[in-house]
Scaffold this motif. Sequence first.
Motif, PDB file in Angstrom:
ATOM      1  N   ILE A 143       0.833  -1.217   0.000  1.00 35.88           N
ATOM      2  CA  ILE A 143       0.000   0.000   0.000  1.00 35.88           C
ATOM      3  C   ILE A 143       0.864   1.262   0.000  1.00 35.88           C
ATOM      4  CG2 ILE A 143      -2.107  -0.974   0.997  1.00 35.88           C
ATOM      5  CD1 ILE A 143      -1.045  -0.136   3.778  1.00 35.88           C
ATOM      6  N   VAL A 146      -0.560   4.769   0.820  1.00 40.75           N
ATOM      7  CA  VAL A 146      -1.086   5.074   2.147  1.00 40.75           C
ATOM      8  C   VAL A 146       0.048   5.468   3.096  1.00 40.75           C
ATOM      9  CG1 VAL A 146      -2.339   4.160   4.138  1.00 40.75           C
ATOM     10  CG2 VAL A 146      -3.008   3.475   1.819  1.00 40.75           C
ATOM     11  N   ALA A 186      -4.271   7.005   9.314  1.00 45.55           N
ATOM     12  CA  ALA A 186      -3.924   6.504   7.985  1.00 45.55           C
ATOM     13  C   ALA A 186      -4.520   7.443   6.946  1.00 45.55           C
ATOM     14  CB  ALA A 186      -4.460   5.089   7.788  1.00 45.55           C
ATOM     15  N   VAL A 189      -5.855   6.487   1.930  1.00 45.89           N
ATOM     16  CA  VAL A 189      -6.636   5.274   1.665  1.00 45.89           C
ATOM     17  C   VAL A 189      -7.696   5.613   0.620  1.00 45.89           C
ATOM     18  CG1 VAL A 189      -8.127   3.502   2.648  1.00 45.89           C
ATOM     19  CG2 VAL A 189      -6.269   4.464   4.024  1.00 45.89           C
ATOM     20  N   TRP A 193     -12.227   0.474  -0.118  1.00 49.14           N
ATOM     21  CA  TRP A 193     -11.669  -0.675   0.595  1.00 49.14           C
ATOM     22  C   TRP A 193     -12.590  -1.059   1.750  1.00 49.14           C
ATOM     23  CZ3 TRP A 193      -5.735   0.629   1.179  1.00 49.14           C
ATOM     24  CH2 TRP A 193      -5.167   0.737  -0.101  1.00 49.14           C
ATOM     25  N   LEU A 201     -14.375  -2.589   7.170  1.00 46.23           N
ATOM     26  CA  LEU A 201     -13.003  -2.146   7.388  1.00 46.23           C
ATOM     27  C   LEU A 201     -12.791  -1.705   8.833  1.00 46.23           C
ATOM     28  CD1 LEU A 201     -10.266  -1.680   6.075  1.00 46.23           C
ATOM     29  CD2 LEU A 201     -11.037   0.623   5.454  1.00 46.23           C
ATOM     30  N   LEU A 205     -10.221  -3.453  11.510  1.00 47.00           N
ATOM     31  CA  LEU A 205      -9.192  -2.659  12.172  1.00 47.00           C
ATOM     32  C   LEU A 205      -9.300  -2.794  13.688  1.00 47.00           C
ATOM     33  CD1 LEU A 205      -9.337   0.591  10.011  1.00 47.00           C
ATOM     34  CD2 LEU A 205      -7.340  -0.901  10.256  1.00 47.00           C
ATOM     35  N   SER A 248     -14.126   2.310   3.034  1.00 44.67           N
ATOM     36  CA  SER A 248     -13.362   3.556   3.116  1.00 44.67           C
ATOM     37  C   SER A 248     -13.956   4.621   2.206  1.00 44.67           C
ATOM     38  CB  SER A 248     -11.895   3.306   2.756  1.00 44.67           C
ATOM     39  OG  SER A 248     -11.773   2.791   1.441  1.00 44.67           O
ATOM     40  N   VAL A 287      -2.575  -1.937  11.520  1.00 44.31           N
ATOM     41  CA  VAL A 287      -3.357  -1.134  10.577  1.00 44.31           C
ATOM     42  C   VAL A 287      -2.866  -1.378   9.151  1.00 44.31           C
ATOM     43  CG1 VAL A 287      -3.857   1.242   9.846  1.00 44.31           C
ATOM     44  CG2 VAL A 287      -3.992   0.620  12.273  1.00 44.31           C
ATOM     45  N   LEU A 291      -5.163  -2.874   6.054  1.00 45.31           N
ATOM     46  CA  LEU A 291      -5.372  -2.083   4.843  1.00 45.31           C
ATOM     47  C   LEU A 291      -4.812  -2.795   3.607  1.00 45.31           C
ATOM     48  CD1 LEU A 291      -4.642   1.536   6.141  1.00 45.31           C
ATOM     49  CD2 LEU A 291      -6.855   0.447   5.744  1.00 45.31           C
ATOM     50  N   HIS A 294      -7.155  -5.584   2.648  1.00 43.10           N
ATOM     51  CA  HIS A 294      -8.384  -5.116   2.008  1.00 43.10           C
ATOM     52  C   HIS A 294      -8.143  -4.500   0.639  1.00 43.10           C
ATOM     53  CE1 HIS A 294     -11.811  -5.900   4.630  1.00 43.10           C
ATOM     54  NE2 HIS A 294     -10.899  -5.998   5.561  1.00 43.10           N
ATOM     55  N   LYS A 295      -6.954  -3.986   0.390  1.00 46.53           N
ATOM     56  CA  LYS A 295      -6.623  -3.558  -0.965  1.00 46.53           C
ATOM     57  C   LYS A 295      -6.650  -4.758  -1.912  1.00 46.53           C
ATOM     58  CE  LYS A 295      -3.016  -1.468  -3.827  1.00 46.53           C
ATOM     59  NZ  LYS A 295      -1.720  -0.749  -3.865  1.00 46.53           N
TER      60      LYS A 295
END
Length: 303
Positions: A143, A146, A186, A189, A193, A201, A205, A248, A287, A291, A294-295
């Motif tokens: 990521i 991010v 973060a 993003v 996501w 999400l 988290l 997101s 985190v 992330l 989920h990407k």
Amino acid sequence: MSINSFGHMLRLTTWGESHGPAIGCVVDGCPPGLELDEPWVQRFLDARRPGTSKNVSPRQEPDRVRILSGTYEGRTTGTPIAMMIDNVDARSADYSNLPPRPGHADAAYDAKYGFRDPRGGGRASARETAMRVAGGAVARLVIPEVNIAAAVVEIGGEQDESRWEEMLDEARSGSDSLGAIIECVATGVPIGWGAPIYAKLDAELAAACMGINAVKGVEIGEGFAAGRARGSESMEAKKASGIDGGISTGKAIVVRVAFKPTSSIGIGGRHDPCVGIRGAPVVEAMVALVLADHKLLHRGQCG
């Protein structure tokens, strides 16, 4: 059944105990072709390691990471990435005659398994979190868009940083300990996501951060303050915290994590007077792992 793995498409498995010969992890599902070497992982481990000041555990662990598999000529191959850190400063004798510590996992492990490793807390020790940080270093490569940054925002109920040193000195001299709150933000993003209902999400988290040893509370955005607000207030963008319906929105995501005071006070062994001080790199790692996962999930479903 023992659950030592975390994630969906990007999966982290950790192994090892506080006073075993080594600790390690396997990161599976990392895309190929990403630049990865030991110095990249080490920079994050150095931010978490003990023995760096009087306010953290005096255990002297260099936490030198070795990448054992999953890379070739400095790039990920798409195969499992195995990493390991040797334990070099364990003093198991310090724990040989300790009774179960109130607030620690000692009694709970005994009740569940009928047997436990008493040396430094075994898997319940914050030592395990080093490998989460190593896994998070890999996740950050997935990521690059991010930015993730966490910091201590409260110690012992006090938000004024100028008082923290005095409070820690007082707690340490009195064989006591303090809790802390970490805030992680973060940014960058993208929209989309996360998934509705069972893979929200914010829920993932929260679960990821709640699974960190010594964590007792997690807030997303305004958290419990939202439960005390009016609707006209809670609909403000800042209170949504970058996640709506578990997905997101493109705005900054704010996660706050509460670390309890160290349970090992007034006894033998080496402990953190405030374990939350070393919590920021661990929260960042969890985190990042969520992330990145989920990407990849979003890409797999939506292209």
